[in-house]
Scaffold this active site. Sequence first.
Site, PDB file in Angstrom:
ATOM      1  N   LYS A 100     -15.415 -11.425 -38.284  1.00 24.98           N
ATOM      2  CA  LYS A 100     -14.850 -10.619 -39.359  1.00 24.98           C
ATOM      3  C   LYS A 100     -14.621 -11.460 -40.612  1.00 24.98           C
ATOM      4  O   LYS A 100     -15.025 -11.092 -41.711  1.00 24.98           O
ATOM      5  CB  LYS A 100     -13.521  -9.988 -38.906  1.00 24.98           C
ATOM      6  CG  LYS A 100     -13.678  -9.061 -37.739  1.00 24.98           C
ATOM      7  CD  LYS A 100     -12.366  -8.428 -37.331  1.00 24.98           C
ATOM      8  CE  LYS A 100     -11.357  -9.426 -36.808  1.00 24.98           C
ATOM      9  NZ  LYS A 100     -11.787 -10.095 -35.578  1.00 24.98           N
ATOM     10  N   THR A 101     -13.979 -12.597 -40.431  1.00 25.45           N
ATOM     11  CA  THR A 101     -13.729 -13.480 -41.561  1.00 25.45           C
ATOM     12  C   THR A 101     -15.050 -13.925 -42.174  1.00 25.45           C
ATOM     13  O   THR A 101     -15.212 -13.955 -43.399  1.00 25.45           O
ATOM     14  CB  THR A 101     -12.922 -14.702 -41.098  1.00 25.45           C
ATOM     15  OG1 THR A 101     -11.782 -14.240 -40.381  1.00 25.45           O
ATOM     16  CG2 THR A 101     -12.474 -15.541 -42.263  1.00 25.45           C
ATOM     17  N   GLY A 151     -12.212  -5.484 -35.176  1.00 30.03           N
ATOM     18  CA  GLY A 151     -12.952  -5.951 -34.009  1.00 30.03           C
ATOM     19  C   GLY A 151     -12.204  -7.031 -33.268  1.00 30.03           C
ATOM     20  O   GLY A 151     -11.200  -7.553 -33.755  1.00 30.03           O
ATOM     21  N   GLU A 190     -16.821 -18.543  -1.279  1.00 30.51           N
ATOM     22  CA  GLU A 190     -17.807 -18.281  -2.333  1.00 30.51           C
ATOM     23  C   GLU A 190     -19.064 -17.629  -1.768  1.00 30.51           C
ATOM     24  O   GLU A 190     -19.612 -16.697  -2.357  1.00 30.51           O
ATOM     25  CB  GLU A 190     -18.165 -19.574  -3.074  1.00 30.51           C
ATOM     26  CG  GLU A 190     -17.020 -20.190  -3.875  1.00 30.51           C
ATOM     27  CD  GLU A 190     -16.337 -19.210  -4.809  1.00 30.51           C
ATOM     28  OE1 GLU A 190     -16.998 -18.272  -5.294  1.00 30.51           O
ATOM     29  OE2 GLU A 190     -15.120 -19.360  -5.037  1.00 30.51           O
ATOM     30  N   GLY A 226     -12.949 -13.422 -33.099  1.00 28.58           N
ATOM     31  CA  GLY A 226     -14.134 -14.268 -32.966  1.00 28.58           C
ATOM     32  C   GLY A 226     -15.459 -13.569 -33.112  1.00 28.58           C
ATOM     33  O   GLY A 226     -16.505 -14.147 -32.863  1.00 28.58           O
TER      34      GLY A 226
END
Length: 623
Positions: A210-211, A204, A426, A207
């Site tokens: 996964k870890t 994936g 803008e 961030g």
Amino acid sequence: MFNNKFDSNKFKYGIYYAIAVAVIVFILNDYVTNLKSEHIKYSDFVSYINQNKIQEVQISKDRLVAIPKSNEGESNKVLYTERVDDPDLIKKLDTAKIKYGGVPQEDSPIRSFFINWVLPLIIFTFLGRVLFGRIDKKMGSGVMSFGKNTAKIYAENETGVTFADVAGQEEAKESLVEIVDFLHNPKRYTDIGAKLPKGALLVGPPGTGKTLLAKAVAGEAGVAFFSISGSAFVEMFVGMGASRVRDLFKQAQEKAPCIVFIDEIDAIGKSREGNISGNDEREQTLNQLLAEMDGFDSSKGVVILAATNRPEVLDKALLRPGRFDRRVIVDRPDLKGREEILKVHAKGVKISQEADLNAIAKGTPGAVGADLANIINEAALRAVKNSRKEVVQEDLEDAVEVIIAGKEKKDRILSDKEKRAVAFHEVGHALVAALLENTDPVHKITIVPRTMGALGYTMQLPSEEKYLITKEEMMEQICVMLGGRAAEEIEFNTMSTGAANDIERATQTARSMVSMYGMSERFDMMGLESIQNRYLDGRPVQNCSAETAAIIDEETLKIIKEAHEKSKKILKDNRYLLTKISERLLEKETLMGDEFIHMVKSNDESKGQNKEDESLDTGSHNG
Ligand code: ADP
Ligand code: MG
Ligand code: ZN
């Protein structure tokens, strides 16, 4: 195993200790010898002879040693001096009746060997040890231990993370629950003869957790967790990586049941083919990893998890059945997932009852878990800065903008002329968005500069999570992107550099319409580009001839020109609105969506009738 290591360490230190003692003894010995002898000048030597103070002289190649007569009292030190070329020496000694001769045994060969060879060796080893030992400690890895004693790097017993800490990844969790169950109760599986996958690969974008998921699996199963990053295998010494892999698996098997987690596995698992320059070290490490994965018996309860955001570069051998045959996709969270992640992280901070995390989740499409964790933290920091006791909605909203656009840069002074240009630019974006049918409602317009380079921006928020985009929507997105420049052209009849980013994004969108989504008549449904590194930047790669590429450019240009004309027309038709809202923005610097839509709508009513009637309704309805 661990004890053995400890003992061998002790042994090593014993040796160093002995060496240190030997060196000291030697130095002392020399010192003592020095005390017993004394250096004199040759002239003194001669005068001693003449004074009959010397009892015996030993002549060696380069020095003369004189033993004084013992009755001489005071000092009984042996005297020595350099041998000066003095042909009369023997005569002098004879006349003084002093015994003389060569040195009985100049220097024992063992002693000289020891001094000339062994001692320097010992000293240098010792010095090296001291110096490298320092570097060792700094780098946290054993330079001199050659991969022998790296256990500390990967053993981590309690992760303390559970599935409850990972939000919005239900599918991923589901596939991992089986692994947890297996680790709890391997017998149930082996009894029936079921083999569990040896490894699962978490795939994936960065961030997404996964870890975190891997840690949660270990936490849920209550087993040891060996974690190492792929890059840690590739070290300065060739062969180190392979030996680390061996070490890791050896330890893991001793500690089974356990989880071995190899983070960022693409660092070693890169495909070996097509790599001309070659990286022997990485290849060796990979081979060792493959061998270890085949070699161990998964019924013992060792499960290997690995994580990567570049699954396409992994070596095919890693992915075949019996290795990382199970893939767990950990993708960007959807709206519900984002809200849950926000809730998980909000638990740790004091947050106001009124805070609406759902609204924040809505405002952060595409954000990953790490971003959301960051947003909560930024909000908490802002609350502290404003000396509040709890985090309020405003903190959260501001934090979102900080993450998206960077911090406000209040000290950047724009000239009035530039400010006007930014405001019209803008409002041009916002107005085109409001007046078209299939666009996301405008959430906020601001001309406060941000640290990440924007001089102002228009924030649109989708009213609901979208998974599909139609051709019409894409077309109108491009119109909105080009609306900024269009407004500048209409108002000032000039162009500025402010549209660079808009142009880039618009071109990319237009190009992908042609080459990837089959939305041009010319190419029908022909695929001309494919995405590489889907989980990273997702850069498209062309797979067509140069002639075709040229035609793609033409088609892309056609789309862009069409969109540009369209947004110019919309703004020309609503010139009065453009000016009015821009003036208001210049005055207030920030306009929220409600107010903006209100201005658009009231103008519409005052005019009585407008041909963009329907689209206006949609706009206000969404806002
Ligand atoms: P990855 O390994 O996929 O790059 P990490 O697992 O290191 O990402 O995530 C980094 C941080 O982001 C985590 O420590 C956690 O605080 C937060 N995070 C990411 N995903 C989630 C999630 N699904 N639920 C809760 N927190 C998450
Ligand atoms: Mg990670
Ligand atoms: Zn712009």
